[in-house]
Write a protein that holds these residues in place. Structure first.
Motif, PDB file in Angstrom:
ATOM      1  N   THR A   1      14.352   1.190   6.175  1.00 47.86           N
ATOM      2  CA  THR A   1      15.268   0.371   6.961  1.00 47.86           C
ATOM      3  C   THR A   1      16.476   1.205   7.352  1.00 47.86           C
ATOM      4  O   THR A   1      16.686   2.296   6.833  1.00 47.86           O
ATOM      5  CB  THR A   1      15.770  -0.864   6.176  1.00 47.86           C
ATOM      6  N   ASP A   2      17.281   0.647   8.249  1.00 50.60           N
ATOM      7  CA  ASP A   2      18.538   1.295   8.626  1.00 50.60           C
ATOM      8  C   ASP A   2      19.728   0.594   7.978  1.00 50.60           C
ATOM      9  O   ASP A   2      20.859   0.883   8.297  1.00 50.60           O
ATOM     10  CB  ASP A   2      18.691   1.326  10.143  1.00 50.60           C
ATOM     11  N   TYR A   3      19.459  -0.334   7.064  1.00 54.55           N
ATOM     12  CA  TYR A   3      20.530  -1.107   6.438  1.00 54.55           C
ATOM     13  C   TYR A   3      21.298  -0.209   5.472  1.00 54.55           C
ATOM     14  O   TYR A   3      20.704   0.528   4.687  1.00 54.55           O
ATOM     15  CB  TYR A   3      19.943  -2.320   5.706  1.00 54.55           C
ATOM     16  N   PRO A   4      22.631  -0.230   5.488  1.00 52.04           N
ATOM     17  CA  PRO A   4      23.412   0.730   4.696  1.00 52.04           C
ATOM     18  C   PRO A   4      23.391   0.498   3.184  1.00 52.04           C
ATOM     19  O   PRO A   4      23.621   1.423   2.425  1.00 52.04           O
ATOM     20  CB  PRO A   4      24.823   0.575   5.243  1.00 52.04           C
TER      21      PRO A   4
ATOM     22  N   ASP B   1       7.355  10.781  12.201  1.00 55.68           N
ATOM     23  CA  ASP B   1       8.052  10.768  10.919  1.00 55.68           C
ATOM     24  C   ASP B   1       7.148  10.161   9.846  1.00 55.68           C
ATOM     25  O   ASP B   1       7.134   8.942   9.651  1.00 55.68           O
ATOM     26  CB  ASP B   1       9.353   9.974  11.038  1.00 55.68           C
ATOM     27  N   PRO B   2       6.383  10.974   9.113  1.00 57.23           N
ATOM     28  CA  PRO B   2       5.465  10.429   8.106  1.00 57.23           C
ATOM     29  C   PRO B   2       6.179   9.769   6.919  1.00 57.23           C
ATOM     30  O   PRO B   2       5.608   8.920   6.250  1.00 57.23           O
ATOM     31  CB  PRO B   2       4.649  11.644   7.660  1.00 57.23           C
ATOM     32  N   GLN B   3       7.425  10.146   6.635  1.00 62.11           N
ATOM     33  CA  GLN B   3       8.176   9.544   5.529  1.00 62.11           C
ATOM     34  C   GLN B   3       8.684   8.143   5.874  1.00 62.11           C
ATOM     35  O   GLN B   3       8.939   7.342   4.992  1.00 62.11           O
ATOM     36  CB  GLN B   3       9.373  10.431   5.164  1.00 62.11           C
ATOM     37  N   CYS B   4       8.863   7.882   7.159  1.00 60.35           N
ATOM     38  CA  CYS B   4       9.380   6.588   7.632  1.00 60.35           C
ATOM     39  C   CYS B   4       8.606   6.197   8.879  1.00 60.35           C
ATOM     40  O   CYS B   4       9.148   6.156   9.976  1.00 60.35           O
ATOM     41  CB  CYS B   4      10.880   6.701   7.904  1.00 60.35           C
TER      42      CYS B   4
ATOM     43  N   GLY C   1       0.807  -1.223   0.000  1.00 62.18           N
ATOM     44  CA  GLY C   1       0.000   0.000   0.000  1.00 62.18           C
ATOM     45  C   GLY C   1       0.836   1.267   0.000  1.00 62.18           C
ATOM     46  O   GLY C   1       1.883   1.351  -0.608  1.00 62.18           O
ATOM     47  N   SER C   2       0.337   2.254   0.718  1.00 59.43           N
ATOM     48  CA  SER C   2       1.039   3.541   0.787  1.00 59.43           C
ATOM     49  C   SER C   2       1.830   3.673   2.081  1.00 59.43           C
ATOM     50  O   SER C   2       2.148   4.774   2.504  1.00 59.43           O
ATOM     51  CB  SER C   2       0.030   4.681   0.672  1.00 59.43           C
TER      52      SER C   2
END
Length: 159
Positions: free
Chosen positions: A72-75, A128-131, A66-67
């Motif tokens: 993630t925090d993976y580099p 944090d709406p982006q994440c 969905g939206s």
């Protein structure tokens, strides 16, 4: 005192510190699933491990539904269109990964598939709406970090 593995102790200590600090983050439940549904996803994130052996270059895959704003925090992330974009070795390894559904109440914002040894903690970030959902990847414990070299004989006479 009962024996408590150090990983569990450190994890619980970290969670306790975050709770005491009053962060606006909550841990979201992961539910083990036998396989990832074959739905269409808005985004598929490949977690790349270029230092892995040829059959271990894929650390995991995050499927976003969905939206939902899942990150993630993976580099080393790579956005792919489908699992068909994976190299042949990774396609063959993928069915043996551990698969989790990210559940937040009645909502399922995504799925996480991880190679053996990797772990994930999913955080809900209210501000944090982006994440909104962050998948924290915990790297596997390697013996070289502890000083053991895969059981190698460390004597001077060992060739």
């Amino acid at each position: 005192m009962a024996f408590v593995p150090i990983k569990i102790y450190l994890s619980l200590t970290g969670v306790a510190i975050l709770c005491l600090a009053g962060c606006s983050h909550n841990i979201v439940q992961k539910q083990v699933v036998p396989d990832i549904p074959k739905d269409r996803y808005t985004r598929i994130v490949r977690l790349d491990n270029p230092e892995g052996l040829p059959d271990r270059t894929l650390a995991g895959v995050v499927h976003v539904t969905g939206s939902s704003a899942v990150c993630t925090d993976y580099p080393r992330e790579e956005i792919i269109k489908s699992l068909d974009d994976l190299p042949e070795m990774e396609k063959k390894a993928f069915p043996y990964f551990d698969h989790y559904a990210i559940r937040d109440g009645a909502e399922t914002p995504g799925y996480v598939s991880l190679a053996s040894g990797y772990q994930a903690v999913v955080w809900r970030k209210e501000k944090d709406p982006q994440c909104r959902y962050k998948v924290q990847i915990i790297l596997p414990e390697h013996t070289w970090r502890r000083g053991d070299h895969d059981g190698a004989d460390k004597s001077t006479f060992s060739w």
